[in-house]
Scaffold this active site. Sequence first.
Site, short mmCIF file in Angstrom:
data_model
loop_
_atom_site.label_atom_id
_atom_site.label_comp_id
_atom_site.label_asym_id
_atom_site.label_seq_id
_atom_site.Cartn_x
_atom_site.Cartn_y
_atom_site.Cartn_z
N GLY A 178 5.08 -3.89 -2.75
CA GLY A 178 5.80 -4.36 -1.47
C GLY A 178 5.24 -3.58 -0.47
O GLY A 178 4.36 -2.90 -0.55
N ASP A 219 -1.02 5.21 -13.25
CA ASP A 219 -1.72 4.55 -12.19
C ASP A 219 -2.15 5.67 -11.36
O ASP A 219 -1.97 5.69 -10.07
CB ASP A 219 -0.64 3.71 -11.57
N VAL A 240 5.62 -0.28 2.67
CA VAL A 240 6.05 1.00 2.93
C VAL A 240 6.14 1.10 4.36
O VAL A 240 5.44 0.72 5.17
CB VAL A 240 4.84 2.11 2.27
#
Length: 1002
Positions: free
Chosen positions: A697, A825, A699
Site C-alpha cells: 500500500g 525482505d 506510505v
Amino acid sequence: MTILPLSSLLLLLFLLPFHVISQPTTTQNDQNTLLNIKQFWSNPPALNHWNHSSNPCTWPEITCTATTVTGITIINQDITGPVPPFICDLKNLTHLDLNNNYITGSFPTVLYNCTNLRYLDLSQNYFVGRIPDDISRLSPEIRYLSLSSNNFTGDIPVNISRLLKLSSLQLHANLFNGSFPEEIGVLKDLEELLLGFNPFTPSRLPQSFFQLEKLRKFIMTEANLIGDIPGNLSGMPAMELLDLSVNDITGTIPSDLFLLKNLTEVYLYGNNLIGEIPDSIEATNMQIIDLSANKLIGKIPDGFGNLMSLWNLSLMINHLSGEVPASIARLPNLYDLRIFTNNLSGPLSPDFGRYTALKIFDVSQNNFSGNLPENLCYRGQLKGLEVFENNLFGEIPKSLGNCSSLKSFQVYQNRFSGSIPDGLWKVSRLERMIIHSNLFSGELPQELAPILSWLDIHNNNFSGQIPAGVSSWTNLAVFKASDNLLNGIIPQELTALPNLITLLLDGNRFTGELPKTMVSWGSLNTLNLSRNQLTGQIPVGLGLLDSLTALDLSRNKFSGHIPSQLGRSLVSLDLSTNNLTGTIPSRLDNGAFDRSFLNNPGLCSNNPLLGLRSCSSPSETRSSRKISAKFVAIIASIAAVLLLLALLVTGYVIVQYRRRNSDLRWKFTSFQKLDFTESTILPRLIENNVIGYGGSGKVYRIPVNRSGEFVAVKKLSIKNDLDQRLEKEFLSEVEILSAIRHSNIVKLLGCISCDNSKLLIYEFLENRSLDRWLHSRKAPSSHGLSGSVRHMVLDWPKRLHIALGAANGLCYMHHDCVPAVIHRDVKSCNVLLDGDFNAKIADFGLARILAKESELNTMSTVAGSIGYMAPEYAQTVKVNEKIDVYSFGVILLELTTGKVASDGNENSSLAEWAWQQAISGAPTLDALDNEVIEPRYMSDMTNVFKLGLWCTSKLPTNRPSMQEVCQMLLRYSVAATVTTTEAWNNGGDVPDHLPLIKLENV
C-alpha cells in the site's frame, strides 16, 4: 667493403626461390576452415586480419606445425555464439583456448570429433546445461580440461574419470548442484583438481582424492563439503596447494597435513574445524598458512618457527591460547602476521621485525601483556600495526617515529603510557591513528601527518592547548579527543578544517568563548563540546552549518539567547545545564527536543512537552486588558458568527462521515507515550501527503503537531475486505516491532485498525530510504530531507556508516531477540536513514519469528524482492537467518558498486555479476563506484565488496553470520587501509582482515 665472387652471387640467386618456398604455409582446407569459423562468429573485429591474402600461421591466434594448424587461442575477444560445428575439420587441432568470451549453448559435443585434442579451455563463457554423460568421447589424449566459470548444472558425470591422461581438471565456479564422482580418484596423472565454488549437494571428501600421488593443487573452496577431512594425507606427496576453505568441514586437522614435504599453501579458513593444530611439521617449503575463522584451540605449534619460507600466517578468529613461539618472530620471510581475536597471552617477542620485513602485524583482541616490540619497523616496511584490546603497557618505541611506511597505527584499549614519539605524529603515509583508552600524556603537535584522516585520542591524559598549527591538519575527517586534560580556548584555526566530519572535545578543561565564524566546517556532522567551562553566547555560525545534525554543548557556562538559526538540520541537540535565557526558537520548540534544554532557569517555552516555564508574564496580561471594550464586542460578534458556521459545517461533515463509515470502529494502540490520536492521523491520509508506495500500500508523511513533528503512516491496501495475506503481514509487523527496541530498527509508535483497514505509525526519518540515495540522480526535494537539497552521491564514509548501522540492526534481530527474527525482505529501500544518516531496518511485513535458534522454517509461499532473494529460498522455500545475510550482501554490493540489485547484465543479477567479476580475475577496482572511489578509500571499498561476495555465497552454510559481518564492518570503520587492491591481485600485500576466498587461486 667485401665483394662476393660472381659464382657466390649466382649460388645465392639459385637458392633464394627454394628458401622462399620453404616458408611454412597452411593447407588450403585449414585456411578455408578458419575463415568459415570467422564468418560463423559474424566476423568479429578482433579477427579482421584473418583473410585469404595472408598466411594463417602468421596470425597471432594460430599456431602451426609444418603446414597444418594445431592450435587456436582466442582469449577475451568478445566472441559470441556457439562453438562452430565444423571446427574439427582442423584435423590436427591439439590446442583450443576460447576462455573469457561470450560463447553460448550446451557443452559442444562437436569437439568429440577433434581426435587429437590435448588442451581444451572453455572457461569464463556462458555455457549452460549438464555436462554430457558421454564426455569420455573427448580425445583420449586430452591432458588439460577447463570448463570453469560457466553455468553448467547437475552432476559431474562419472565418465569424466575415463579421460585417463588428464593432468588438470578445472570445473570450479559453475552451478553444479548434484554430486562429484569419487572415481576422479583413479586419474593417477592428475596434478590440478579445481571443483570449488559450486553448490554441490552436501558431500564428504572421498578418500580416493587423497591417493592422487601427483596432485599438486587441490581447490574445493565453497563446495558444500561436510564431515571431516579424510586421514592419511601422506598419499599425496606432491601436494603443493590445499584449499578447502569456506565449507562446513568439521573435525580436526589431519595429523599428517604438515608432513607433506612439497606443500606450500594451505587454506582451511571459514570451516568448523576443532581441536589443536598438528605439531608435526615437515613441510619446510610452506609459504602460506590460513586456518582462520575456525574453532581451533590449543597453542600455536613451535614447528611453525622452522618454516623459513613462510610469509603469511593467518590464524585469526579462533580460540588459540598460550604464548606465540619466539621462533616465529625470527622467520626471515614472514611479513604478514594475523593472529587477532584469539585468547593468546604472554609477552610479544622483542625479535618481531628484526629478522624480517614485517608489513602487517595484527595481534589485536588477545590478552598479550608487556611492552610493544622495539623493532617492528626495523626493515622500514611496516604498514599496518594493530595491537588494540590487549594488556600491553609501557611507552611506544621511539623507533616507530621513523617508520615512514606506516599507514595504520591502532593501539587503543591497552595500558600504554608516556608521550607519543614526535616523529610518529608526522609519518607521511599515516592515515589513521587510533590510540584511545590508554594513559598517554603530553601535548598535541603543531604538525600532523599530511594525509591523516582519523585521529582518536579520547580517554587519555593529553594536556595543554590545541595548537595554532591545527589549521594545517587539512585532511582530518574525524578528531576525537574527549576525556583528556586539554585546556585553553577553542582556537579559530580549528574551524579552518574543510574535511572535518566529527569533532569530539567533551570532558576537557576548555574555557572562553567559541569562535564566531566557522564557514569552513561545511562537512561537520557531529560536534560535542560538553563538560567543559566554555562561556559567552552560542555563535550564530553553528546554525548556518548545513551538515550539522548532532550538537552537544551541555554542562558549560553558555549564556544569552539561543540563535534562531539553530536547528536547520539538527536531529540531536543538548544544551542542558548552562545559563541560557529567552524563548526557545520555533524550529526547536517541539517534543523532539524535550531533553535538550534542562537546567537552564532563564529559558522559557509555551510548549509543555519541553518541561520549561511558560513565556507568558503578568505584564503581558495587564497590557492585553487595555484593549477597548467596543473593539472586544466587535471581535466577539464576528467570532460568534464564524463559530456558528463552523459548527454547522462540522456537524454536516460528522454526519456524512459517520454515515459512510458506520461500520468502521477504529482501534488506536500506542506502544509509547504519544501526544496525538487517530483523529490526528485519519483526516490527513490524502494524496498530497503520500511519500511512497509499497507492495502492501501507500506510505504517508503526516504532521502531528504545530511544532513541525511528523510521523510516517503505512496504510495497507484495501479492496472490499482485507485479504488474509495482508492481515498476516499486519499482525506480523505489529508483533515484531512492538517488542523490538533498537537504535537501528525503525520505531513503531502505534497502530490503528478496524475491520477492513490497517494503519501502522512509525517515526519519520527525514533522509528516507537508502535506494533513493544510491540509485537516483537527485535527492528528494520535499518531505523533510535534512538540510538543503543536495546531490544524490553518498560519500564512502557515509556508506560505510550506513552499512554498519543496518548490520547492527539485523544482528540484533538474529542473535539478541528471543526468539530470533528473520526479516525475509532485506533490501535497500527497506533501509531508512535519519538526519544523521543512521540506518534503520524497516518493513517487517514479511518477517517471521523462529521458534528456536537456527531452526529452519518452511513458508507456504516465497516472498521477497528480485535481486535480493537467496537462491535456496526461491528453490526450497526454507527460511533461516542466512537468507537475510544474502540480501544484506547484495546491499553491500550496491554500496560499493553503485549498481541496482537486479542490474548485473542482461543475464544476471548484481550478485551474480559481482561473482563473475571476481572469479574472472578482473581487478576489483573495475567493479567499484567511480562516483565515490578515492585512493584513501579504495582498500576499504575493496574489503566491503569482498564481504558482499562472502555474504552472497551460493551455499547458506558458507555465508557468515551477522555477528561476523558486524565485526568485520566495525573493523573496517576504524582500521586503516594498508594496500591497494591491485597489489593484492598481483600477489602483493593482502589488505583485508577477512578470511575471504583467494580468488587468484582459482
